[in-house]
Scaffold this motif. Sequence first.
Motif, PDB file in Angstrom:
ATOM      1  N   ARG A 250      -7.937 -12.960  -8.224  1.00  0.00           N
ATOM      2  CA  ARG A 250      -7.976 -12.542  -6.830  1.00  0.00           C
ATOM      3  C   ARG A 250      -7.160 -11.267  -6.639  1.00  0.00           C
ATOM      4  O   ARG A 250      -6.074 -11.135  -7.196  1.00  0.00           O
ATOM      5  N   GLY A 251      -7.696 -10.344  -5.861  1.00  0.00           N
ATOM      6  CA  GLY A 251      -6.964  -9.142  -5.495  1.00  0.00           C
ATOM      7  C   GLY A 251      -6.534  -9.216  -4.052  1.00  0.00           C
ATOM      8  O   GLY A 251      -7.283  -9.685  -3.193  1.00  0.00           O
ATOM      9  N   ARG A 252      -5.336  -8.741  -3.772  1.00  0.00           N
ATOM     10  CA  ARG A 252      -4.805  -8.779  -2.413  1.00  0.00           C
ATOM     11  C   ARG A 252      -4.537  -7.355  -1.935  1.00  0.00           C
ATOM     12  O   ARG A 252      -3.875  -6.585  -2.625  1.00  0.00           O
ATOM     13  N   PHE A 253      -5.051  -7.028  -0.746  1.00  0.00           N
ATOM     14  CA  PHE A 253      -4.899  -5.698  -0.170  1.00  0.00           C
ATOM     15  C   PHE A 253      -4.143  -5.806   1.146  1.00  0.00           C
ATOM     16  O   PHE A 253      -4.371  -6.721   1.932  1.00  0.00           O
ATOM     17  N   ASN A 254      -3.261  -4.843   1.378  1.00  0.00           N
ATOM     18  CA  ASN A 254      -2.509  -4.815   2.626  1.00  0.00           C
ATOM     19  C   ASN A 254      -2.361  -3.364   3.058  1.00  0.00           C
ATOM     20  O   ASN A 254      -1.833  -2.544   2.301  1.00  0.00           O
ATOM     21  N   ASN A 255      -2.846  -3.038   4.248  1.00  0.00           N
ATOM     22  CA  ASN A 255      -2.748  -1.663   4.744  1.00  0.00           C
ATOM     23  C   ASN A 255      -1.810  -1.552   5.945  1.00  0.00           C
ATOM     24  O   ASN A 255      -1.881  -0.592   6.714  1.00  0.00           O
ATOM     25  N   ASP A 256      -0.916  -2.539   6.094  1.00  0.00           N
ATOM     26  CA  ASP A 256       0.106  -2.476   7.134  1.00  0.00           C
ATOM     27  C   ASP A 256       1.055  -1.324   6.804  1.00  0.00           C
ATOM     28  O   ASP A 256       1.685  -1.324   5.748  1.00  0.00           O
ATOM     29  N   PRO A 257       1.182  -0.317   7.682  1.00  0.00           N
ATOM     30  CA  PRO A 257       2.045   0.833   7.386  1.00  0.00           C
ATOM     31  C   PRO A 257       3.484   0.438   7.060  1.00  0.00           C
ATOM     32  O   PRO A 257       4.113   1.032   6.184  1.00  0.00           O
ATOM     33  N   ALA A 258       4.006  -0.569   7.755  1.00  0.00           N
ATOM     34  CA  ALA A 258       5.387  -0.989   7.507  1.00  0.00           C
ATOM     35  C   ALA A 258       5.537  -1.573   6.104  1.00  0.00           C
ATOM     36  O   ALA A 258       6.541  -1.339   5.420  1.00  0.00           O
ATOM     37  N   VAL A 259       4.532  -2.339   5.671  1.00  0.00           N
ATOM     38  CA  VAL A 259       4.566  -2.919   4.323  1.00  0.00           C
ATOM     39  C   VAL A 259       4.488  -1.812   3.279  1.00  0.00           C
ATOM     40  O   VAL A 259       5.215  -1.824   2.278  1.00  0.00           O
ATOM     41  N   TYR A 260       3.605  -0.841   3.512  1.00  0.00           N
ATOM     42  CA  TYR A 260       3.467   0.262   2.562  1.00  0.00           C
ATOM     43  C   TYR A 260       4.775   1.034   2.433  1.00  0.00           C
ATOM     44  O   TYR A 260       5.214   1.351   1.324  1.00  0.00           O
ATOM     45  N   VAL A 261       5.411   1.341   3.557  1.00  0.00           N
ATOM     46  CA  VAL A 261       6.667   2.091   3.533  1.00  0.00           C
ATOM     47  C   VAL A 261       7.743   1.305   2.788  1.00  0.00           C
ATOM     48  O   VAL A 261       8.494   1.869   1.995  1.00  0.00           O
ATOM     49  N   ARG A 262       7.813  -0.008   3.025  1.00  0.00           N
ATOM     50  CA  ARG A 262       8.841  -0.817   2.371  1.00  0.00           C
ATOM     51  C   ARG A 262       8.665  -0.809   0.848  1.00  0.00           C
ATOM     52  O   ARG A 262       9.626  -0.587   0.105  1.00  0.00           O
ATOM     53  N   TYR A 263       7.442  -1.028   0.390  1.00  0.00           N
ATOM     54  CA  TYR A 263       7.207  -1.043  -1.052  1.00  0.00           C
ATOM     55  C   TYR A 263       7.325   0.359  -1.647  1.00  0.00           C
ATOM     56  O   TYR A 263       7.733   0.522  -2.797  1.00  0.00           O
TER      57      TYR A 263
END
Length: 250
Positions: free
Chosen positions: A199-212
Amino acid sequence: MCAALRPVVRDRNVRRVEAGTRVPQESFARQCDELLQTGGVLLRLWGRIDWYPEVQHPDWFERRAEMDTEAVALRAYQERVIPGLLQAPGYAHALFSQVASGAEVEERVRARLSRQPRFLADGGPLYVAVLDESSLRNAVGNPEVMRDQCAHLLSVGQRPNIRIQVAPAGLFGLVRPRGSMTLIELPSQRWVYSESLDRGRFNNDPAVYVRYSQTCDVLRADALSAQPQSRRRRQLHRNSPRYPRRRPRP
């Protein structure tokens, strides 16, 4: 294939290329050019050929594979195994042989390697990978496979658009992501990608992207220093604990 290639390119790889069961890598074409003194003709021809006209990715991975064709930059942190975009053919074959057999292995290898040419081409997208030391320590295949894989990393790491770093297992204070992950920058979107076995998981939440993104940037800064090795050794010596030396008795 000219017999002069045998001492440099392993016989097994040569036979597979001749039989059409293995796609030759860029390094193979370059070696052939050098040994046959063809002035770069073979390498130019290699670059014009679509080596993977039809491949089938697993359904759950199709979306990620499509993103690879559009990405302007990828930044990855990888544990346990070498990331697919940096895998040598022998390593990918040995890895898939653990879970499949026969023609299925060859199909999976072709699909995985089909993602690489865009990043290995001149002017390819930026690809930055921080490898956890476990990905280099975990034995896959046999010593020859691992040796070829390490040589492949050294080779592709010289490309101007690819940067490879290692996060040492014994270095205290490193803040690592919770697991393997990739930051995918598309022309108009940014995604955080991670995956499990199926399974692949995608997240385009800007806050999540900035944190990672911040986590990866700090990890890159701490995992490898650009300081000269001599200076690095002196710093390590100064920071190491000091023990009393045993002096010889008079």
